[in-house]
Scaffold this active site. Sequence first.
Site, mmCIF file in Angstrom:
data_model
loop_
_atom_site.group_PDB
_atom_site.id
_atom_site.type_symbol
_atom_site.label_atom_id
_atom_site.label_comp_id
_atom_site.label_asym_id
_atom_site.label_seq_id
_atom_site.Cartn_x
_atom_site.Cartn_y
_atom_site.Cartn_z
ATOM 1 N N ASN A 9 0.866 -1.187 0.000
ATOM 2 C CA ASN A 9 0.000 0.000 0.000
ATOM 3 C C ASN A 9 0.899 1.231 0.000
ATOM 4 O OD1 ASN A 9 -1.876 1.983 0.346
ATOM 5 N ND2 ASN A 9 -2.289 1.524 2.499
ATOM 6 N N LYS A 11 0.093 4.288 -0.427
ATOM 7 C CA LYS A 11 -0.568 5.508 0.072
ATOM 8 C C LYS A 11 -0.320 6.661 -0.897
ATOM 9 C CE LYS A 11 0.277 3.687 4.643
ATOM 10 N NZ LYS A 11 0.011 3.848 6.042
ATOM 11 N N HIS A 95 -9.667 1.420 4.692
ATOM 12 C CA HIS A 95 -8.372 1.602 5.371
ATOM 13 C C HIS A 95 -8.558 2.586 6.525
ATOM 14 C CE1 HIS A 95 -4.217 2.776 6.112
ATOM 15 N NE2 HIS A 95 -3.884 1.636 5.538
ATOM 16 N N GLU A 97 -6.879 5.006 7.528
ATOM 17 C CA GLU A 97 -6.663 6.427 7.213
ATOM 18 C C GLU A 97 -7.906 7.033 6.570
ATOM 19 O OE1 GLU A 97 -2.968 5.760 5.179
ATOM 20 O OE2 GLU A 97 -2.072 5.231 7.100
ATOM 21 N N GLU A 165 -5.747 -4.621 10.767
ATOM 22 C CA GLU A 165 -4.732 -3.588 10.944
ATOM 23 C C GLU A 165 -5.061 -2.756 12.179
ATOM 24 O OE1 GLU A 165 -2.608 -2.628 7.020
ATOM 25 O OE2 GLU A 165 -4.352 -1.339 7.144
ATOM 26 N N GLY A 171 2.114 2.647 10.679
ATOM 27 C CA GLY A 171 3.086 3.718 10.502
ATOM 28 C C GLY A 171 3.747 4.178 11.786
ATOM 29 N N SER A 209 3.100 -1.703 10.556
ATOM 30 C CA SER A 209 4.559 -1.667 10.773
ATOM 31 C C SER A 209 5.246 -2.997 10.452
ATOM 32 C CB SER A 209 4.877 -1.213 12.205
ATOM 33 O OG SER A 209 4.421 0.114 12.398
HETATM 34 C C1 PEP Z 1 -0.877 0.310 5.824
HETATM 35 O O1 PEP Z 1 -0.725 1.272 5.101
HETATM 36 O O2 PEP Z 1 -1.890 -0.381 5.709
HETATM 37 C C2 PEP Z 1 0.159 -0.003 6.797
HETATM 38 C C3 PEP Z 1 0.024 -1.090 7.514
HETATM 39 O O3 PEP Z 1 1.218 0.858 6.902
HETATM 40 P P1 PEP Z 1 2.640 0.587 7.642
HETATM 41 O O4 PEP Z 1 3.141 -0.743 7.124
HETATM 42 O O5 PEP Z 1 3.507 1.728 7.223
HETATM 43 O O6 PEP Z 1 2.369 0.525 9.100
#
Ligand code: PEP
Length: 252
Positions: A9, A11, A95, A97, A165, A171, A209
């Site tokens: 992803n 983003k 997601h 975000e 998640e 992040g 992460s």
């Molecule tokens: C994500 O964007 O779904 C995500 C898990 O980001 P990160 O791996 O940077 O935590």
Amino acid sequence: MRKPMMAANWKMNKTSEEALQFARDFLRMSPPVSEVDVVIFPPFTAIYPLSRALDKTGVHLGAQNMYYETCGAFTGEISGGMLAAEGVTYVIIGHSERRHILGESDAVIAKKIQAALESGLTPVLCVGETLQEREAGDAAAVVVRQLKAALWGLGGDLPLVVAYEPVWAIGTGKTASDADAQEMAALIRNELASITTAAERTRILYGGSVKPDNVAMFLQARDIDGALVGGASLDPHAFYRLSMAAKSQASI
Ligand code: PEP
């Protein structure tokens, strides 16, 4: 046996030229596309060039979002049909975000899931609790609520991927423990069994992460079939290592 998935992803990162450079570097390493469903979710502006660059390579193309209407006066939105026409096969829906920064509700997410399925796209439905919800002991209830709301009215043999998640892990450099991630994945699979006949075949990803150095502990979990990766997926070498880790797990 569920085929593992490794999903990038990106983003709001990478111009189309940077996306093409990633594709060249990544493909040069011969990613394990027979053993793993490797999927890249670039920003919309890179979908068309990447659809050409990834054609017949076995690497799948995804979109990070879509709108639930098919066409019309919805300035700034993109439909599932438009994405499918460019070779997109997966779409991330819900997601964190989009839920927490852009205010997407469970009701909107449900409409998007329905529209994605009608467009022939496989939704990657994201669910996960905030830190406050986890600390209050509400993580399981939140995830079950998100799952039920998103899949409301659906049933049968659903083509679907679910990504667990935890919001506090995205992040931040913090991850769920492997035991907590497995517990939530098992809960999701159990809940899916009352909704779809495909529960045992549905891939459940962990996200939050994930890095090449910690991915193995999640991939070893019985109900976790891959990862949705943000930050670490921006580097072709790191994403290759993540894909190879999924391949090693597939062969165990
Ligand atoms: C994500 O964007 O779904 C995500 C898990 O980001 P990160 O791996 O940077 O935590």
